[in-house]
Write a protein that holds these residues in place. Structure first.
Motif, mmCIF file in Angstrom:
data_model
loop_
_atom_site.group_PDB
_atom_site.id
_atom_site.type_symbol
_atom_site.label_atom_id
_atom_site.label_comp_id
_atom_site.label_asym_id
_atom_site.label_seq_id
_atom_site.Cartn_x
_atom_site.Cartn_y
_atom_site.Cartn_z
ATOM 1 N N ASP A 66 0.841 -1.202 0.000
ATOM 2 C CA ASP A 66 0.000 0.000 0.000
ATOM 3 C C ASP A 66 0.877 1.254 0.000
ATOM 4 O O ASP A 66 0.625 2.201 -0.748
ATOM 5 C CB ASP A 66 -0.933 0.016 1.211
ATOM 6 N N ALA A 67 1.898 1.257 0.837
ATOM 7 C CA ALA A 67 2.804 2.414 0.897
ATOM 8 C C ALA A 67 3.602 2.539 -0.396
ATOM 9 O O ALA A 67 3.803 3.650 -0.900
ATOM 10 C CB ALA A 67 3.744 2.285 2.096
ATOM 11 N N ALA A 68 4.031 1.424 -0.952
ATOM 12 C CA ALA A 68 4.821 1.444 -2.186
ATOM 13 C C ALA A 68 4.015 1.953 -3.374
ATOM 14 O O ALA A 68 4.574 2.564 -4.287
ATOM 15 C CB ALA A 68 5.376 0.052 -2.473
ATOM 16 N N ALA A 69 2.722 1.746 -3.353
ATOM 17 C CA ALA A 69 1.873 2.217 -4.447
ATOM 18 C C ALA A 69 1.908 3.735 -4.568
ATOM 19 O O ALA A 69 1.663 4.286 -5.645
ATOM 20 C CB ALA A 69 0.442 1.725 -4.258
ATOM 21 N N GLU A 70 2.229 4.418 -3.485
ATOM 22 C CA GLU A 70 2.277 5.884 -3.478
ATOM 23 C C GLU A 70 3.667 6.445 -3.781
ATOM 24 O O GLU A 70 3.848 7.665 -3.820
ATOM 25 C CB GLU A 70 1.793 6.408 -2.120
ATOM 26 N N LEU A 71 4.644 5.577 -3.999
ATOM 27 C CA LEU A 71 6.017 6.037 -4.194
ATOM 28 C C LEU A 71 6.194 6.997 -5.360
ATOM 29 O O LEU A 71 6.862 8.034 -5.196
ATOM 30 C CB LEU A 71 6.961 4.838 -4.347
ATOM 31 N N PRO A 72 5.649 6.719 -6.556
ATOM 32 C CA PRO A 72 5.864 7.663 -7.664
ATOM 33 C C PRO A 72 5.344 9.071 -7.358
ATOM 34 O O PRO A 72 6.015 10.062 -7.666
ATOM 35 C CB PRO A 72 5.105 7.031 -8.834
ATOM 36 N N THR A 73 4.192 9.158 -6.723
ATOM 37 C CA THR A 73 3.620 10.457 -6.383
ATOM 38 C C THR A 73 4.484 11.171 -5.349
ATOM 39 O O THR A 73 4.781 12.364 -5.486
ATOM 40 C CB THR A 73 2.185 10.286 -5.853
ATOM 41 N N ALA A 74 4.905 10.448 -4.316
ATOM 42 C CA ALA A 74 5.744 11.051 -3.274
ATOM 43 C C ALA A 74 7.077 11.518 -3.846
ATOM 44 O O ALA A 74 7.537 12.616 -3.537
ATOM 45 C CB ALA A 74 5.977 10.044 -2.147
ATOM 46 N N ALA A 75 7.680 10.707 -4.692
ATOM 47 C CA ALA A 75 8.973 11.071 -5.279
ATOM 48 C C ALA A 75 8.842 12.282 -6.185
ATOM 49 O O ALA A 75 9.701 13.182 -6.154
ATOM 50 C CB ALA A 75 9.551 9.895 -6.047
ATOM 51 N N ALA A 76 7.797 12.326 -6.976
ATOM 52 C CA ALA A 76 7.601 13.457 -7.894
ATOM 53 C C ALA A 76 7.477 14.769 -7.118
ATOM 54 O O ALA A 76 7.952 15.812 -7.579
ATOM 55 C CB ALA A 76 6.375 13.227 -8.767
ATOM 56 N N LYS A 77 6.882 14.714 -5.931
ATOM 57 C CA LYS A 77 6.744 15.909 -5.099
ATOM 58 C C LYS A 77 8.043 16.252 -4.376
ATOM 59 O O LYS A 77 8.377 17.420 -4.205
ATOM 60 C CB LYS A 77 5.645 15.712 -4.053
ATOM 61 N N GLU A 78 8.750 15.238 -3.935
ATOM 62 C CA GLU A 78 9.939 15.427 -3.102
ATOM 63 C C GLU A 78 11.204 15.714 -3.902
ATOM 64 O O GLU A 78 12.034 16.514 -3.491
ATOM 65 C CB GLU A 78 10.155 14.169 -2.250
ATOM 66 N N TRP A 79 11.356 15.035 -5.006
ATOM 67 C CA TRP A 79 12.590 15.159 -5.779
ATOM 68 C C TRP A 79 12.529 16.373 -6.684
ATOM 69 O O TRP A 79 11.586 16.567 -7.430
ATOM 70 C CB TRP A 79 12.825 13.929 -6.639
ATOM 71 N N HIS A 80 13.567 17.151 -6.637
ATOM 72 C CA HIS A 80 13.703 18.285 -7.536
ATOM 73 C C HIS A 80 14.592 17.843 -8.686
ATOM 74 O O HIS A 80 15.075 16.717 -8.703
ATOM 75 C CB HIS A 80 14.250 19.492 -6.777
ATOM 76 N N ASP A 81 14.801 18.708 -9.626
ATOM 77 C CA ASP A 81 15.591 18.351 -10.802
ATOM 78 C C ASP A 81 16.963 17.797 -10.432
ATOM 79 O O ASP A 81 17.700 18.408 -9.669
ATOM 80 C CB ASP A 81 15.794 19.582 -11.696
ATOM 81 N N PHE A 82 17.270 16.640 -10.948
ATOM 82 C CA PHE A 82 18.609 16.083 -10.878
ATOM 83 C C PHE A 82 18.766 15.130 -12.046
ATOM 84 O O PHE A 82 17.779 14.635 -12.594
ATOM 85 C CB PHE A 82 18.889 15.388 -9.531
ATOM 86 N N GLU A 83 20.002 14.909 -12.429
ATOM 87 C CA GLU A 83 20.256 14.019 -13.551
ATOM 88 C C GLU A 83 19.799 12.612 -13.176
ATOM 89 O O GLU A 83 20.145 12.093 -12.122
ATOM 90 C CB GLU A 83 21.751 13.998 -13.878
#
Length: 100
Positions: A66-83
């Motif tokens: 259940d928590a892993a299903a939300e990973l793409p959304t959480a990462a998209a919000k948390e991660w800023h531009d990086f290579e």
């Protein structure tokens, strides 16, 4: 260096160790089971680089997924531009599909 999550026997997800650590740390922060959270944080802390979801109880596996299903959304919000950001997000999306 790479690390792996065995979702079920014969089905594995492999990613760079930083991404594996981020996944486990994020899932640990989202689950309500203290034992599971400690187990995940221990894997990261010891740099073990491998998690088999068959090692945890069915209830813990369900919470993890259940928590892993939300990973793409959480990462998209948390991660800023990086290579490599887009590739890392693609790996998280693939993981989400793999656990479904």
């Amino acid at each position: 260096m790479a690390a792996t999550i065995e979702v079920r026997p014969g089905q594995r997800w492999t990613a760079a160790s930083w991404l594996f650590d981020w996944v486990l740390s994020h899932v640990a922060s989202e689950v309500g089971d203290a034992e599971l959270a400690g187990h995940l944080r221990g894997i990261v802390g010891e740099n073990l680089g491998f998690l088999s979801l068959s090692e945890v109880t069915e209830a813990q596996r369900s919470q993890s997924m259940d928590a892993a299903a939300e990973l793409p959304t959480a990462a998209a919000k948390e991660w800023h531009d990086f290579e490599g950001r887009d590739q890392a997000l693609d790996l998280l999306r693939a993981f989400k599909v793999g656990i479904g």
